[in-house]
Design a protein around this motif. Structure first.
Motif, PDB file in Angstrom:
ATOM      1  N   GLY A  37       0.790  -1.226   0.000  1.00  0.00           N
ATOM      2  CA  GLY A  37       0.000   0.000   0.000  1.00  0.00           C
ATOM      3  C   GLY A  37       0.822   1.276   0.000  1.00  0.00           C
ATOM      4  N   PRO A  38       0.207   2.494  -0.012  1.00  0.00           N
ATOM      5  CA  PRO A  38      -1.237   2.607  -0.107  1.00  0.00           C
ATOM      6  C   PRO A  38      -1.747   2.207  -1.492  1.00  0.00           C
ATOM      7  N   LEU A  39      -2.970   1.773  -1.478  1.00  0.00           N
ATOM      8  CA  LEU A  39      -3.582   1.232  -2.681  1.00  0.00           C
ATOM      9  C   LEU A  39      -4.933   1.928  -2.846  1.00  0.00           C
ATOM     10  N   ARG A  40      -5.270   2.292  -4.078  1.00  0.00           N
ATOM     11  CA  ARG A  40      -6.523   3.039  -4.291  1.00  0.00           C
ATOM     12  C   ARG A  40      -7.587   2.097  -4.859  1.00  0.00           C
ATOM     13  N   LEU A  41      -8.671   1.991  -4.133  1.00  0.00           N
ATOM     14  CA  LEU A  41      -9.787   1.143  -4.582  1.00  0.00           C
ATOM     15  C   LEU A  41     -11.045   1.983  -4.713  1.00  0.00           C
TER      16      LEU A  41
ATOM     17  N   GLN B   5      -8.136   5.266  -0.209  1.00  0.00           N
ATOM     18  CA  GLN B   5      -6.701   4.986  -0.176  1.00  0.00           C
ATOM     19  C   GLN B   5      -6.470   4.084   1.029  1.00  0.00           C
ATOM     20  N   LEU B   6      -5.972   2.888   0.773  1.00  0.00           N
ATOM     21  CA  LEU B   6      -5.927   1.886   1.848  1.00  0.00           C
ATOM     22  C   LEU B   6      -4.509   1.377   2.059  1.00  0.00           C
ATOM     23  N   ALA B   7      -4.137   1.245   3.317  1.00  0.00           N
ATOM     24  CA  ALA B   7      -2.818   0.692   3.649  1.00  0.00           C
ATOM     25  C   ALA B   7      -2.944  -0.816   3.789  1.00  0.00           C
ATOM     26  N   VAL B   8      -3.081  -1.475   2.640  1.00  0.00           N
ATOM     27  CA  VAL B   8      -3.217  -2.937   2.660  1.00  0.00           C
ATOM     28  C   VAL B   8      -2.214  -3.538   1.682  1.00  0.00           C
ATOM     29  N   CYS B   9      -1.863  -4.777   1.927  1.00  0.00           N
ATOM     30  CA  CYS B   9      -0.961  -5.510   1.050  1.00  0.00           C
ATOM     31  C   CYS B   9      -1.678  -5.800  -0.271  1.00  0.00           C
ATOM     32  N   SER B  10      -0.955  -5.738  -1.374  1.00  0.00           N
ATOM     33  CA  SER B  10      -1.591  -5.980  -2.674  1.00  0.00           C
ATOM     34  C   SER B  10      -2.131  -7.409  -2.785  1.00  0.00           C
ATOM     35  N   GLY B  11      -1.616  -8.304  -1.942  1.00  0.00           N
ATOM     36  CA  GLY B  11      -2.100  -9.682  -1.974  1.00  0.00           C
ATOM     37  C   GLY B  11      -3.321  -9.912  -1.097  1.00  0.00           C
ATOM     38  N   ALA B  12      -3.748  -8.876  -0.362  1.00  0.00           N
ATOM     39  CA  ALA B  12      -4.939  -9.040   0.492  1.00  0.00           C
ATOM     40  C   ALA B  12      -6.141  -9.354  -0.385  1.00  0.00           C
TER      41      ALA B  12
ATOM     42  N   ASP C 154     -11.820  -3.585   6.254  1.00  0.00           N
ATOM     43  CA  ASP C 154     -11.290  -2.221   6.148  1.00  0.00           C
ATOM     44  C   ASP C 154     -12.376  -1.211   5.787  1.00  0.00           C
ATOM     45  N   LEU C 155     -13.370  -1.649   5.025  1.00  0.00           N
ATOM     46  CA  LEU C 155     -14.400  -0.706   4.572  1.00  0.00           C
ATOM     47  C   LEU C 155     -15.756  -0.957   5.235  1.00  0.00           C
ATOM     48  N   GLN C 156     -15.822  -1.944   6.113  1.00  0.00           N
ATOM     49  CA  GLN C 156     -17.068  -2.264   6.840  1.00  0.00           C
ATOM     50  C   GLN C 156     -18.251  -2.471   5.891  1.00  0.00           C
TER      51      GLN C 156
ATOM     52  N   PRO D  76      -7.067 -10.937  -5.229  1.00  0.00           N
ATOM     53  CA  PRO D  76      -6.169  -9.995  -4.558  1.00  0.00           C
ATOM     54  C   PRO D  76      -6.478  -8.570  -5.005  1.00  0.00           C
ATOM     55  N   VAL D  77      -6.432  -7.634  -4.064  1.00  0.00           N
ATOM     56  CA  VAL D  77      -6.807  -6.258  -4.391  1.00  0.00           C
ATOM     57  C   VAL D  77      -5.785  -5.569  -5.288  1.00  0.00           C
ATOM     58  N   GLY D  78      -4.573  -6.107  -5.342  1.00  0.00           N
ATOM     59  CA  GLY D  78      -3.505  -5.444  -6.096  1.00  0.00           C
ATOM     60  C   GLY D  78      -3.846  -5.205  -7.556  1.00  0.00           C
ATOM     61  N   GLY D  79      -4.666  -6.073  -8.141  1.00  0.00           N
ATOM     62  CA  GLY D  79      -4.994  -5.927  -9.559  1.00  0.00           C
ATOM     63  C   GLY D  79      -6.246  -5.116  -9.801  1.00  0.00           C
ATOM     64  N   LEU D  80      -6.799  -4.488  -8.762  1.00  0.00           N
ATOM     65  CA  LEU D  80      -8.118  -3.881  -8.917  1.00  0.00           C
ATOM     66  C   LEU D  80      -8.115  -2.355  -8.919  1.00  0.00           C
ATOM     67  N   GLU D  81      -6.919  -1.750  -8.862  1.00  0.00           N
ATOM     68  CA  GLU D  81      -6.877  -0.286  -8.934  1.00  0.00           C
ATOM     69  C   GLU D  81      -7.424   0.144 -10.293  1.00  0.00           C
TER      70      GLU D  81
END
Ligand code: FES
Ligand code: FES
Length: 165
Positions: free
Chosen positions: A6-10, A18-25, A34-36, A67-72
């Protein structure tokens, strides 16, 4: 490849985070923890049941294996992004009007799969509906009510009339 941290934008339900998460999450965990956003459910964790379904760029996707890494840059929509309590989406309104759920665990995935179907095919046949939902499992046996609700939603959406209970 080392996962990025991260940070990663979803972009979820129209808002960019903008999230401080691992791209593999996994997307399901990020949405819920993280977003409830608790519409998507953890069922099998293996892309088999459909409980975790979301829409990504208008198509159904299983958030439990993504994984969230590919979703920006993608538009992610969860059940919460379809409608509100005051103004439910016609598919949500039809499920309420037809009581098309029992325990409700599967209904997130079924409503999102039905929404994607009705965008592709506004007036689907029963077979179209069955095909679109064949990988969304419901252990409570709500299948008949689900069919009735999706037909009602299709009628409401094509006639621009509210779903009538
Ligand atoms: S929890 Fe993702 S498909 Fe079952
Ligand atoms: S309503 Fe319980 S799993 Fe479908």
């Amino acid at each position: 490849m080392t996962p990025r941290t991260g940070p990663l934008r979803l972009t979820v339900n129209g808002a960019t985070h903008q999230l401080a998460v691992c791209s593999g999450a996994l997307l399901l965990h990020v949405l819920r923890n993280d977003l409830q956003l608790n519409g998507p459910k953890y069922g099998c964790g293996l892309a088999q049941c459909g409980a975790c379904t979301v829409l990504i760029d208008g198509k159904t996707a299983r958030s439990c294996i993504l994984p969230v890494g590919g979703l920006e840059g993608c538009e992610i929509v969860t059940l919460e992004g379809l409608g509100t309590l005051e103004q439910p989406h016609p598919v949500q309104a039809a499920f309420i009007a037809e009581s098309a759920t029992q325990c409700g665990y599967c209904v997130n995935g079924i409503i999102l799969a039905a929404t994607a179907l009705l965008r592709r095919i506004p007036d689907p046949s029963d077979n179209d509906i069955r095909q679109a939902l064949k990988y969304n499992l419901c252990r409570c046996g709500s299948h008949n009510e689900v069919l009735i609700a999706i037909r009602a939603a299709a009628r409401a959406m094509t006639s621009h009339m509210p779903v009538v209970e």
